[in-house]
Design an enzyme around this catalytic site. Structure first.
Site, PDB file in Angstrom:
ATOM      1  N   HIS A  67       0.820  -1.216   0.000  1.00  0.00           N
ATOM      2  CA  HIS A  67       0.000   0.000   0.000  1.00  0.00           C
ATOM      3  C   HIS A  67       0.853   1.265   0.000  1.00  0.00           C
ATOM      4  CE1 HIS A  67       0.777   0.910   4.280  1.00  0.00           C
ATOM      5  NE2 HIS A  67       0.825  -0.391   4.417  1.00  0.00           N
ATOM      6  N   ASN A  68       0.382   2.248  -0.722  1.00  0.00           N
ATOM      7  CA  ASN A  68       1.015   3.573  -0.793  1.00  0.00           C
ATOM      8  C   ASN A  68       2.373   3.568  -1.481  1.00  0.00           C
ATOM      9  OD1 ASN A  68      -0.837   3.778   1.816  1.00  0.00           O
ATOM     10  ND2 ASN A  68      -0.590   5.827   0.964  1.00  0.00           N
TER      11      ASN A  68
END
Lengths: 360, 360, 360
Positions: free
Chosen positions: A253-254
């Site tokens: 994520h991210n």
């Protein structure tokens, strides 16, 4: 339907070698009228095939190849070659360009197939195809000539760009964006929740941090079978335009992957990894969280990166080090058992000297 | 339908900071009347967002954040902060709790969707949802408010607990049990055969050992995209309650994972691994067969564990060692090339002394 | 339907121990009339179960087992055993053979289920089964008694051999061939594009090399959940007969895996890997491109192979070395911090001697 462009099973168009050479700014050495019906690697090639010679290591294969012609470098010594050749700046690239000439572009019939499930609130371009067993959710937008393969799932408000293909059994979850001309192989998962929990010691539980961000896949990205790009906690996880991801890769994520990067099979990016432009991660590499890998950096296979990597650097090992340093240490390691023996012998000699020197 | 709880695309409820602080036993520093409309990481946050500061490493991001308020530790020095803050015992945990306040719980409509295939001998709770392209086999039981996502397969006699969600294209094979409040991301495979063969040298074949056991996933477990939990040879493979598994993880047959454990992406457990309570395996770790990893043990990324790990131990490396020892060896390894040189110089000096000493 | 053969949930046939012993050329020690209703591992076994003792390491488990009888080696000392035993040449293999006697072969009803999508130009044997949510494309051939599980995708001109089972959500893409008696677990992807690009520096893009070859899976192959076998660039990627592949394995384009090889979970083969007969790759091994791993070679877990491996060799480490050499280096590494100290002490002693020797 087809999962990828493919040569026709029956007859193929043939082209004169000289005509193909012109497409890649090549200079024919030998007979330019040779008819070429397809391309193949040196070892797979037969009569009618054009092959390429991109690495001195394969000299033997070059000379034994049954290809009718070979793409070679401008300065390669191919005097021993008995078939025609085409001199080009980059044989591998020229091979790719010419190979595409022989690919039959299979057109999937547009429309929603019987057995596909499209929410009335979804927007499907009239030239797009949705195949049997696929599900398109409310608010999703499928753009021109996109193909949503059998058994694929497209979540709410997802946008699938022009000419993009989800081969089969692909899942793109709510709110994720996929650009134009992307190719997502079977089993790809875009937008599963990022892996984020906070431990509550009093209640004895891992409390889920809601993953309310999304994923943006830019144009011209290819993602290999069963690879995963996780949704951001907040904001976006991004795969930059023209990047290519192999099979079974994990993008946490991210993470922000710059354009034109290459992630080989089984690579794992922890959360919030930042990769620059043209980064190359070889197979099974792991990148620890919150790190930056600079433009054009290269990471050798199975490396574990635990600190930032500078632009243009090549690193290696787990934990990774500059590759020259790593190779030096590795070479020294192989000598360790010998070094131990040397040290023992030295100790004995020193003892002998010491005894001698204390004797009157 | 949605794959995970998500913030509403349109307007959100706003809450006063002081009200949110109360939820997490926090003390407001500054203006408690600030209206908060959502949460975000320090770098992603904008006006109206509440963020958190959990690690001194991110001091710069804290000071540059555009968040309207920040959760901070009880003793953090935040004198330079110009926005309101809330002092709490654990900012990360408080963030998780408050983030859940802003999640819109999307309710999937209950019932069996058009295009789902449910065997008449299956039992579907009236509040459960079975989406298009999903298949539910004979004898399966889908409990209250469970959601079986598009394209998922549920085998014979499988039980899916209350409030559990199979996001999309998940496969849970015959006789496996999944508890309540579990979240299985796309591509998860529960109950594929364990990998077991006996070689028959006479017949020249690997004879399959029938895998007749099953898998039990306890309550509150999350399993990441494309992860696999194999069926036991006989008996059960178990994932304990509250454990969280990331993407592309392999759990071999007959493994027993204790409660509240964390398995990061691309971890592999061989058959008959036993993990205690609250174990943390970082990314790409491998655990050899028939080993025990004790309660609260931690294994660093890319480690290869080939012997039991004691309760509370932290191990590292391949093969893994206690992490201090591993770090010492690693540091020493970096000095190896220098050490070789030192040894050579020493040898020369010793030789000089020896010659001297033999001279009369 | 069932994903794999399984013991019946209700009553099972029981067999006399002596009768089972005869199937595996075994000699009963003790009471041969004991009735056996199933098989189980030493720790899982209860009354009525036959178990096996294949490794001295499990002596304690043997003596504590609740099994009614145990398969043991011809020369094992089992004098302390209180239940009947059966002496055989290979207890593990005998266990596998006898276990199969207790497996109820679940027959999936033949025919195309409601909710399956079969192109009119596909050929489905009348004894084959195509389950709900599966798609069979034009020109595909599904042979006798094959089972195409729920949500699986079979591309154009694919051939699926006799008695082969695609468990669920499997994707076999255009032109690939799968032999007889194969078992493909959920999420397997056969024939995704090989990972091949040539960089065009002028246009700033990775140009795709069309992947126009295919995959051939020979007879009696098992492939684990979410594993991938990529299509060849030209020619074929081959998995040889009787080879067994575990979960989450990556087989790169143009690889040739010989017969009877074993690839454990999360192994990655780069493109154009050549594996001989009976090769064993342990978990998380990586093989660099264009290498040859010889017949009966073994590669230890997490190893990274960067040069050819000779027939019969065992290699270890990343990069891999002959395993004895690797173990020696590893042992020496653990002594490195001590070795550094020794060297320092030695240096001091040498200095003392040197000073002494220069004094008159």
């Amino acid at each position: 339907m087809t999962a990828s462009p493919r040569q026709p099973p029956g007859a193929r168009a043939t082209r004169a070698l000289v005509e193909l050479a012109a497409l890649v700014d090549g200079v024919v050495v030998g007979d330019g009228s040779v008819l070429i019906s397809g391309v193949a690697g040196l070892e797979q090639a037969g009569p009618g095939h054009l092959s390429f010679y991109g690495n001195q290591k394969y000299k033997r294969q070059l000379l034994e190849s049954k290809a009718s012609a070979v793409l070679v470098g401008r300065d390669d010594d191919v005097s021993a070659l008995t078939v025609s050749s085409v001199r080009v700046a980059n044989p591998h690239l020229a091979f790719a360009r010419i190979a595409q000439e022989f690919v039959r572009q299979v057109r999937v019939p547009p429309g929603v197939a019987v057995g596909a499930f499209v929410h009335p609130g979804a927007t499907i371009d009239s030239t797009a195809s949705v195949l049997a067993g696929a599900t398109i959710s409310e608010g999703a937008v499928i753009k021109a000539r996109a193909v949503i393969g059998a058994g694929s799932f497209v979540g709410e408000r997802v946008v699938i760009g022009d000419d993009t293909r989800l081969v089969a059994n692909v899942s793109v979850l709510d709110d994720c964006l996929v650009g134009a001309r992307c190719l997502l192989h079977p089993g790809v998962v875009i937008g599963a929740d990022g892996f984020g929990f906070a431990f509550d010691g009093e209640q004895g539980q891992h409390v889920k941090i809601p993953q309310t961000g999304s994923v943006r896949i830019e144009d011209d990205v290819e993602i290999g079978a069963n690879s995963c790009v996780d949704r951001a906690t907040t904001g976006e996880t991004v795969v930059g335009h023209g990047s290519k991801i192999d099979n079974l890769v994990q993008v946490g994520h991210n993470s922000l992957i710059g354009p034109l990067s290459i992630l080989c099979a089984q690579v794992g990016l922890s959360g919030t990894s930042v990769l620059g432009t043209g980064v190359v991660l070889a197979g099974q590499v792991g990148i620890a969280g919150h790190l930056k890998v600079g433009d054009l950096a290269r990471v050798a296979a199975q490396s574990g990166v635990i600190s930032d990597v500078a632009d243009g650097a090549t690193v290696m090992g787990s934990p990774s080090l500059p590759h020259r340093e790593h190779l030096r240490i590795q070479a020294a390691s192989r000598l360790l058992p010998a070094l131990q023996k040397t040290l023992k012998a030295l100790t004995r000699r020193l003892e002998a000297l010491e005894q001698k020197s204390t004797k009157p």
